[in-house]
Design a protein around this motif. Structure first.
Motif, PDB file in Angstrom:
ATOM      1  N   ASN A 189       3.534 -11.125  -4.953  1.00  0.00           N
ATOM      2  CA  ASN A 189       4.650 -10.182  -4.850  1.00  0.00           C
ATOM      3  C   ASN A 189       5.671 -10.366  -5.974  1.00  0.00           C
ATOM      4  O   ASN A 189       6.314  -9.403  -6.387  1.00  0.00           O
ATOM      5  N   ILE A 190       5.805 -11.585  -6.475  1.00  0.00           N
ATOM      6  CA  ILE A 190       6.654 -11.798  -7.647  1.00  0.00           C
ATOM      7  C   ILE A 190       6.055 -11.084  -8.860  1.00  0.00           C
ATOM      8  O   ILE A 190       6.780 -10.483  -9.671  1.00  0.00           O
ATOM      9  N   CYS A 191       4.717 -11.112  -8.969  1.00  0.00           N
ATOM     10  CA  CYS A 191       4.058 -10.363 -10.050  1.00  0.00           C
ATOM     11  C   CYS A 191       4.356  -8.867  -9.933  1.00  0.00           C
ATOM     12  O   CYS A 191       4.651  -8.197 -10.931  1.00  0.00           O
ATOM     13  N   PHE A 192       4.275  -8.343  -8.717  1.00  0.00           N
ATOM     14  CA  PHE A 192       4.541  -6.916  -8.516  1.00  0.00           C
ATOM     15  C   PHE A 192       5.998  -6.581  -8.892  1.00  0.00           C
ATOM     16  O   PHE A 192       6.272  -5.523  -9.462  1.00  0.00           O
ATOM     17  N   ALA A 193       6.904  -7.485  -8.568  1.00  0.00           N
ATOM     18  CA  ALA A 193       8.327  -7.193  -8.735  1.00  0.00           C
ATOM     19  C   ALA A 193       8.807  -7.362 -10.172  1.00  0.00           C
ATOM     20  O   ALA A 193       9.707  -6.633 -10.607  1.00  0.00           O
ATOM     21  N   LEU A 194       8.218  -8.275 -10.914  1.00  0.00           N
ATOM     22  CA  LEU A 194       8.840  -8.679 -12.181  1.00  0.00           C
ATOM     23  C   LEU A 194       8.017  -8.430 -13.425  1.00  0.00           C
ATOM     24  O   LEU A 194       8.578  -8.456 -14.528  1.00  0.00           O
ATOM     25  N   THR A 195       6.712  -8.192 -13.318  1.00  0.00           N
ATOM     26  CA  THR A 195       5.922  -8.095 -14.552  1.00  0.00           C
ATOM     27  C   THR A 195       5.986  -6.715 -15.189  1.00  0.00           C
ATOM     28  O   THR A 195       6.213  -6.583 -16.393  1.00  0.00           O
ATOM     29  N   GLY A 196       5.745  -5.662 -14.410  1.00  0.00           N
ATOM     30  CA  GLY A 196       5.801  -4.303 -14.952  1.00  0.00           C
ATOM     31  C   GLY A 196       4.684  -3.963 -15.918  1.00  0.00           C
ATOM     32  O   GLY A 196       4.805  -3.021 -16.700  1.00  0.00           O
ATOM     33  N   THR A 197       3.595  -4.712 -15.879  1.00  0.00           N
ATOM     34  CA  THR A 197       2.446  -4.443 -16.748  1.00  0.00           C
ATOM     35  C   THR A 197       1.176  -4.373 -15.925  1.00  0.00           C
ATOM     36  O   THR A 197       1.117  -4.891 -14.805  1.00  0.00           O
ATOM     37  N   ALA A 198       0.137  -3.741 -16.492  1.00  0.00           N
ATOM     38  CA  ALA A 198      -1.145  -3.663 -15.799  1.00  0.00           C
ATOM     39  C   ALA A 198      -1.712  -5.054 -15.556  1.00  0.00           C
ATOM     40  O   ALA A 198      -2.249  -5.346 -14.479  1.00  0.00           O
ATOM     41  N   ALA A 199      -1.604  -5.924 -16.566  1.00  0.00           N
ATOM     42  CA  ALA A 199      -2.116  -7.286 -16.412  1.00  0.00           C
ATOM     43  C   ALA A 199      -1.394  -8.012 -15.276  1.00  0.00           C
ATOM     44  O   ALA A 199      -2.026  -8.722 -14.472  1.00  0.00           O
ATOM     45  N   GLY A 200      -0.087  -7.839 -15.182  1.00  0.00           N
ATOM     46  CA  GLY A 200       0.674  -8.481 -14.120  1.00  0.00           C
ATOM     47  C   GLY A 200       0.294  -7.972 -12.745  1.00  0.00           C
ATOM     48  O   GLY A 200       0.192  -8.747 -11.787  1.00  0.00           O
TER      49      GLY A 200
ATOM     50  N   TYR B 116       0.814  -1.217   0.000  1.00  0.00           N
ATOM     51  CA  TYR B 116       0.000   0.000   0.000  1.00  0.00           C
ATOM     52  C   TYR B 116       0.848   1.266   0.000  1.00  0.00           C
ATOM     53  O   TYR B 116       0.412   2.311  -0.492  1.00  0.00           O
ATOM     54  N   ALA B 117       2.054   1.167   0.506  1.00  0.00           N
ATOM     55  CA  ALA B 117       2.929   2.346   0.491  1.00  0.00           C
ATOM     56  C   ALA B 117       3.597   2.540  -0.861  1.00  0.00           C
ATOM     57  O   ALA B 117       3.692   3.676  -1.358  1.00  0.00           O
ATOM     58  N   TYR B 118       4.052   1.435  -1.465  1.00  0.00           N
ATOM     59  CA  TYR B 118       4.934   1.566  -2.627  1.00  0.00           C
ATOM     60  C   TYR B 118       4.311   1.162  -3.962  1.00  0.00           C
ATOM     61  O   TYR B 118       4.812   1.584  -5.004  1.00  0.00           O
ATOM     62  N   LEU B 119       3.258   0.351  -3.956  1.00  0.00           N
ATOM     63  CA  LEU B 119       2.660  -0.003  -5.249  1.00  0.00           C
ATOM     64  C   LEU B 119       2.054   1.211  -5.951  1.00  0.00           C
ATOM     65  O   LEU B 119       2.248   1.382  -7.166  1.00  0.00           O
ATOM     66  N   PRO B 120       1.329   2.110  -5.239  1.00  0.00           N
ATOM     67  CA  PRO B 120       0.837   3.324  -5.925  1.00  0.00           C
ATOM     68  C   PRO B 120       1.979   4.185  -6.470  1.00  0.00           C
ATOM     69  O   PRO B 120       1.870   4.744  -7.573  1.00  0.00           O
ATOM     70  N   ILE B 121       3.074   4.303  -5.701  1.00  0.00           N
ATOM     71  CA  ILE B 121       4.217   5.085  -6.176  1.00  0.00           C
ATOM     72  C   ILE B 121       4.803   4.451  -7.441  1.00  0.00           C
ATOM     73  O   ILE B 121       5.119   5.140  -8.421  1.00  0.00           O
ATOM     74  N   TYR B 122       4.940   3.144  -7.435  1.00  0.00           N
ATOM     75  CA  TYR B 122       5.474   2.425  -8.587  1.00  0.00           C
ATOM     76  C   TYR B 122       4.586   2.624  -9.820  1.00  0.00           C
ATOM     77  O   TYR B 122       5.079   2.913 -10.922  1.00  0.00           O
ATOM     78  N   MET B 123       3.271   2.509  -9.634  1.00  0.00           N
ATOM     79  CA  MET B 123       2.356   2.649 -10.766  1.00  0.00           C
ATOM     80  C   MET B 123       2.343   4.075 -11.317  1.00  0.00           C
ATOM     81  O   MET B 123       2.288   4.280 -12.538  1.00  0.00           O
ATOM     82  N   ASN B 124       2.402   5.044 -10.441  1.00  0.00           N
ATOM     83  CA  ASN B 124       2.283   6.441 -10.883  1.00  0.00           C
ATOM     84  C   ASN B 124       3.607   7.024 -11.368  1.00  0.00           C
ATOM     85  O   ASN B 124       3.659   7.695 -12.404  1.00  0.00           O
TER      86      ASN B 124
ATOM     87  N   SER C 262      -4.798   2.845 -11.887  1.00  0.00           N
ATOM     88  CA  SER C 262      -4.159   2.562 -10.598  1.00  0.00           C
ATOM     89  C   SER C 262      -5.206   2.266  -9.529  1.00  0.00           C
ATOM     90  O   SER C 262      -5.053   1.318  -8.738  1.00  0.00           O
ATOM     91  N   GLY C 263      -6.279   3.056  -9.510  1.00  0.00           N
ATOM     92  CA  GLY C 263      -7.335   2.828  -8.528  1.00  0.00           C
ATOM     93  C   GLY C 263      -8.012   1.486  -8.716  1.00  0.00           C
ATOM     94  O   GLY C 263      -8.347   0.799  -7.740  1.00  0.00           O
ATOM     95  N   ALA C 264      -8.214   1.087  -9.966  1.00  0.00           N
ATOM     96  CA  ALA C 264      -8.844  -0.209 -10.237  1.00  0.00           C
ATOM     97  C   ALA C 264      -7.951  -1.351  -9.772  1.00  0.00           C
ATOM     98  O   ALA C 264      -8.441  -2.356  -9.221  1.00  0.00           O
TER      99      ALA C 264
ATOM    100  N   LEU D 140       5.571   3.526 -13.876  1.00  0.00           N
ATOM    101  CA  LEU D 140       4.784   2.955 -14.971  1.00  0.00           C
ATOM    102  C   LEU D 140       3.877   3.983 -15.633  1.00  0.00           C
ATOM    103  O   LEU D 140       3.324   3.723 -16.700  1.00  0.00           O
ATOM    104  N   ASP D 141       3.691   5.134 -14.960  1.00  0.00           N
ATOM    105  CA  ASP D 141       2.885   6.227 -15.507  1.00  0.00           C
ATOM    106  C   ASP D 141       1.462   5.783 -15.855  1.00  0.00           C
ATOM    107  O   ASP D 141       0.908   6.154 -16.884  1.00  0.00           O
ATOM    108  N   PHE D 142       0.858   5.001 -14.969  1.00  0.00           N
ATOM    109  CA  PHE D 142      -0.522   4.571 -15.183  1.00  0.00           C
ATOM    110  C   PHE D 142      -1.484   5.725 -14.923  1.00  0.00           C
ATOM    111  O   PHE D 142      -1.232   6.560 -14.030  1.00  0.00           O
TER     112      PHE D 142
END
Length: 429
Positions: free
Chosen positions: A315-326, A255-263, A273-275, A266-268
């Motif tokens: 968490n592996i998906c968060f770390a390695l995919t880098g896509t919205a689907a992941g 919750y702290a870092y996934l929004p930062i990563y996406m915004n 990002s909210g979805a 990844l420039d979502f």
């Protein structure tokens, strides 16, 4: 009004033993179950409304620095001690609902005190001392539910626990949105008073229900005979809770870092990002009843091993995919994690310490504060050392340790932790 009325209503709901009563029907038929469901929703609604806003209150209203505001969340580390003290008192006296009301009132006083704080130190002291006891209210409700289910066995009893936990999750889904809306249209002060109101209002759905004298006598007799659980008796519970902490520690990191990563990286768009963030609680609520059904076939601890494995994969998906689907896949997997642990965790904890269920409930439910502190520290150090998105490999590693530990417990203590009605269904051979 004593719980004799509730017992009659529950007995009426299960008058035909050949017919399996649904968990929802059983919940609605019982004043205790029904009241507890509404109470935990109100409690979660208030707490989750304030949680994202309290740092803003400290900074904007009391002049705290960002660093000082972040330290406020460490005040919850006193919650396990307060929960243990309340749980021990509850197991000695059997006064579950009386202590529940006391904790709710203390929680109300704590939030009002924070809302009217005039010096920066006041919210910290109030939260650490008074608020810690206020947070023990929910554990007393689950202890009261356990007592009632022991007195009135039913195959759907564990489904009732899942219904109550779904209400708790529902409060955490609605609360942050409601808190943000209220703070934006009134003030942070008003929002904190609304949290105080919800904390006190959780008393109302249970009215004047009391624990039956027979239950109280049983607990006093047990306490007199054993002197309370020994450290050795508590070891399985403490081990399970420690493994749960490892699973939960990924939540504050996410919750702290996934929004930062996406915004930032990844420039979502904000809507995407909210979805991604919002899909997890929806999946969690949907999967809770399914988790109860699956646990009846394969066993509760075995299912938790699978659930913790979902967390590793997420968490592996968060770390390695880098896509919205992941990231969607990761959040759906996290919904599976909490669909399992939210529905079954409290039941396992109580069965691991059956002679002191209030103590077990308090230790398990208050452990999230330890997990949040662990996750916050690991996230801060990891972000500085390896950055995003590889930071998410840290909760993946913690989750892998939990998988191993739960697998060991599943072999050595699975029979003891599996409650009645949650036994594996034999496979025809």
């Amino acid at each position: 009004m004593a719980l004799s009325e509730q017992a009659a209503a529950t007995d009426a709901a299960v008058a035909e033993p050949a017919v399996r009563t649904s968990a929802l029907r059983l919940t609605l038929a019982s004043p205790l179950y029904r009241g507890a469901t509404i109470s935990v929703f109100l409690s979660a609604l208030g707490l989750s409304a304030a949680a994202p806003q309290i740092a803003s209150f400290l900074v904007n209203d009391l002049g705290a620095s960002l660093g000082a505001a972040g330290l406020f969340y460490l005040t919850s580390l006193t919650s396990p001690l307060a929960g243990y003290l309340i749980g021990r008192r509850s197991d000695r006296t059997g006064r579950r609902l009386g202590l529940f009301r006391l904790c709710a009132v203390l929680g109300f006083v704590g939030w009002v005190g924070i809302a009217y704080s005039t010096h920066l130190w006041m919210p910290y002291v109030i939260s650490a001392v008074i608020g810690a006891f206020g947070g023990a209210a929910t554990s007393q409700l689950f202890a009261a539910i356990h007592d009632e289910q022991v007195a009135h066995p039913n195959p759907s009893n564990d489904g009732v626990v899942a219904v109550v936990r779904m209400a708790l999750t529902g409060g955490w889904v609605v609360g942050p949105v409601a808190g943000s809306f209220l703070a934006a249209h009134t003030s942070l002060h008003a929002m904190l008073l609304a949290t105080a109101t919800c904390t006190l209002a959780q008393i109302v759905p249970l009215g004047m229900l009391r624990t039956p004298p027979a239950t109280t006598s049983a607990h006093r007799a047990s306490e007199a005979a054993t002197g309370g659980p020994s450290v050795r008796d508590m070891l399985p519970l403490l081990m399970f809770t420690a493994l749960y902490v490892l699973v939960y520690a990924g939540e504050p990191i996410k919750y702290a870092y996934l929004p930062i990563y996406m915004n930032a990286q990844l420039d979502f768009p904000a809507g995407l990002s909210g979805a991604i963030i919002g899909i997890q609680p929806l999946v969690e609520i949907i999967l809770m009843p399914l988790a109860m059904l699956v646990a009846r076939r394969i066993g509760m601890m075995q299912l938790m091993v699978i659930g913790a494995g979902f967390g590793v994969a997420a968490n592996i998906c968060f770390a390695l995919t880098g896509t919205a689907a992941g990231l969607f896949a990761g959040q759906i997997l996290m919904g599976g994690v909490w669909g399992v642990f939210a529905a079954l965790g409290i039941i396992v904890a109580q069965r691991l310490l059956p002679t002191a269920v209030a103590t077990a409930s308090a230790i398990f439910l208050s452990s999230t504060s330890v997990a949040s502190a662990l996750g916050g520290a690991a996230g801060g150090l990891g972000a500085a050392a390896i950055g995003l998105p590889l930071l998410f490999l840290i909760p993946a590693a913690l989750g892998l340790l939990a998988v191993i530990g739960l697998a060991v417990m599943s072999r050595s203590a699975g029979a003891r932790s599996r409650p009645a009605g949650i036994t594996p269904t034999p496979t025809p051979g």
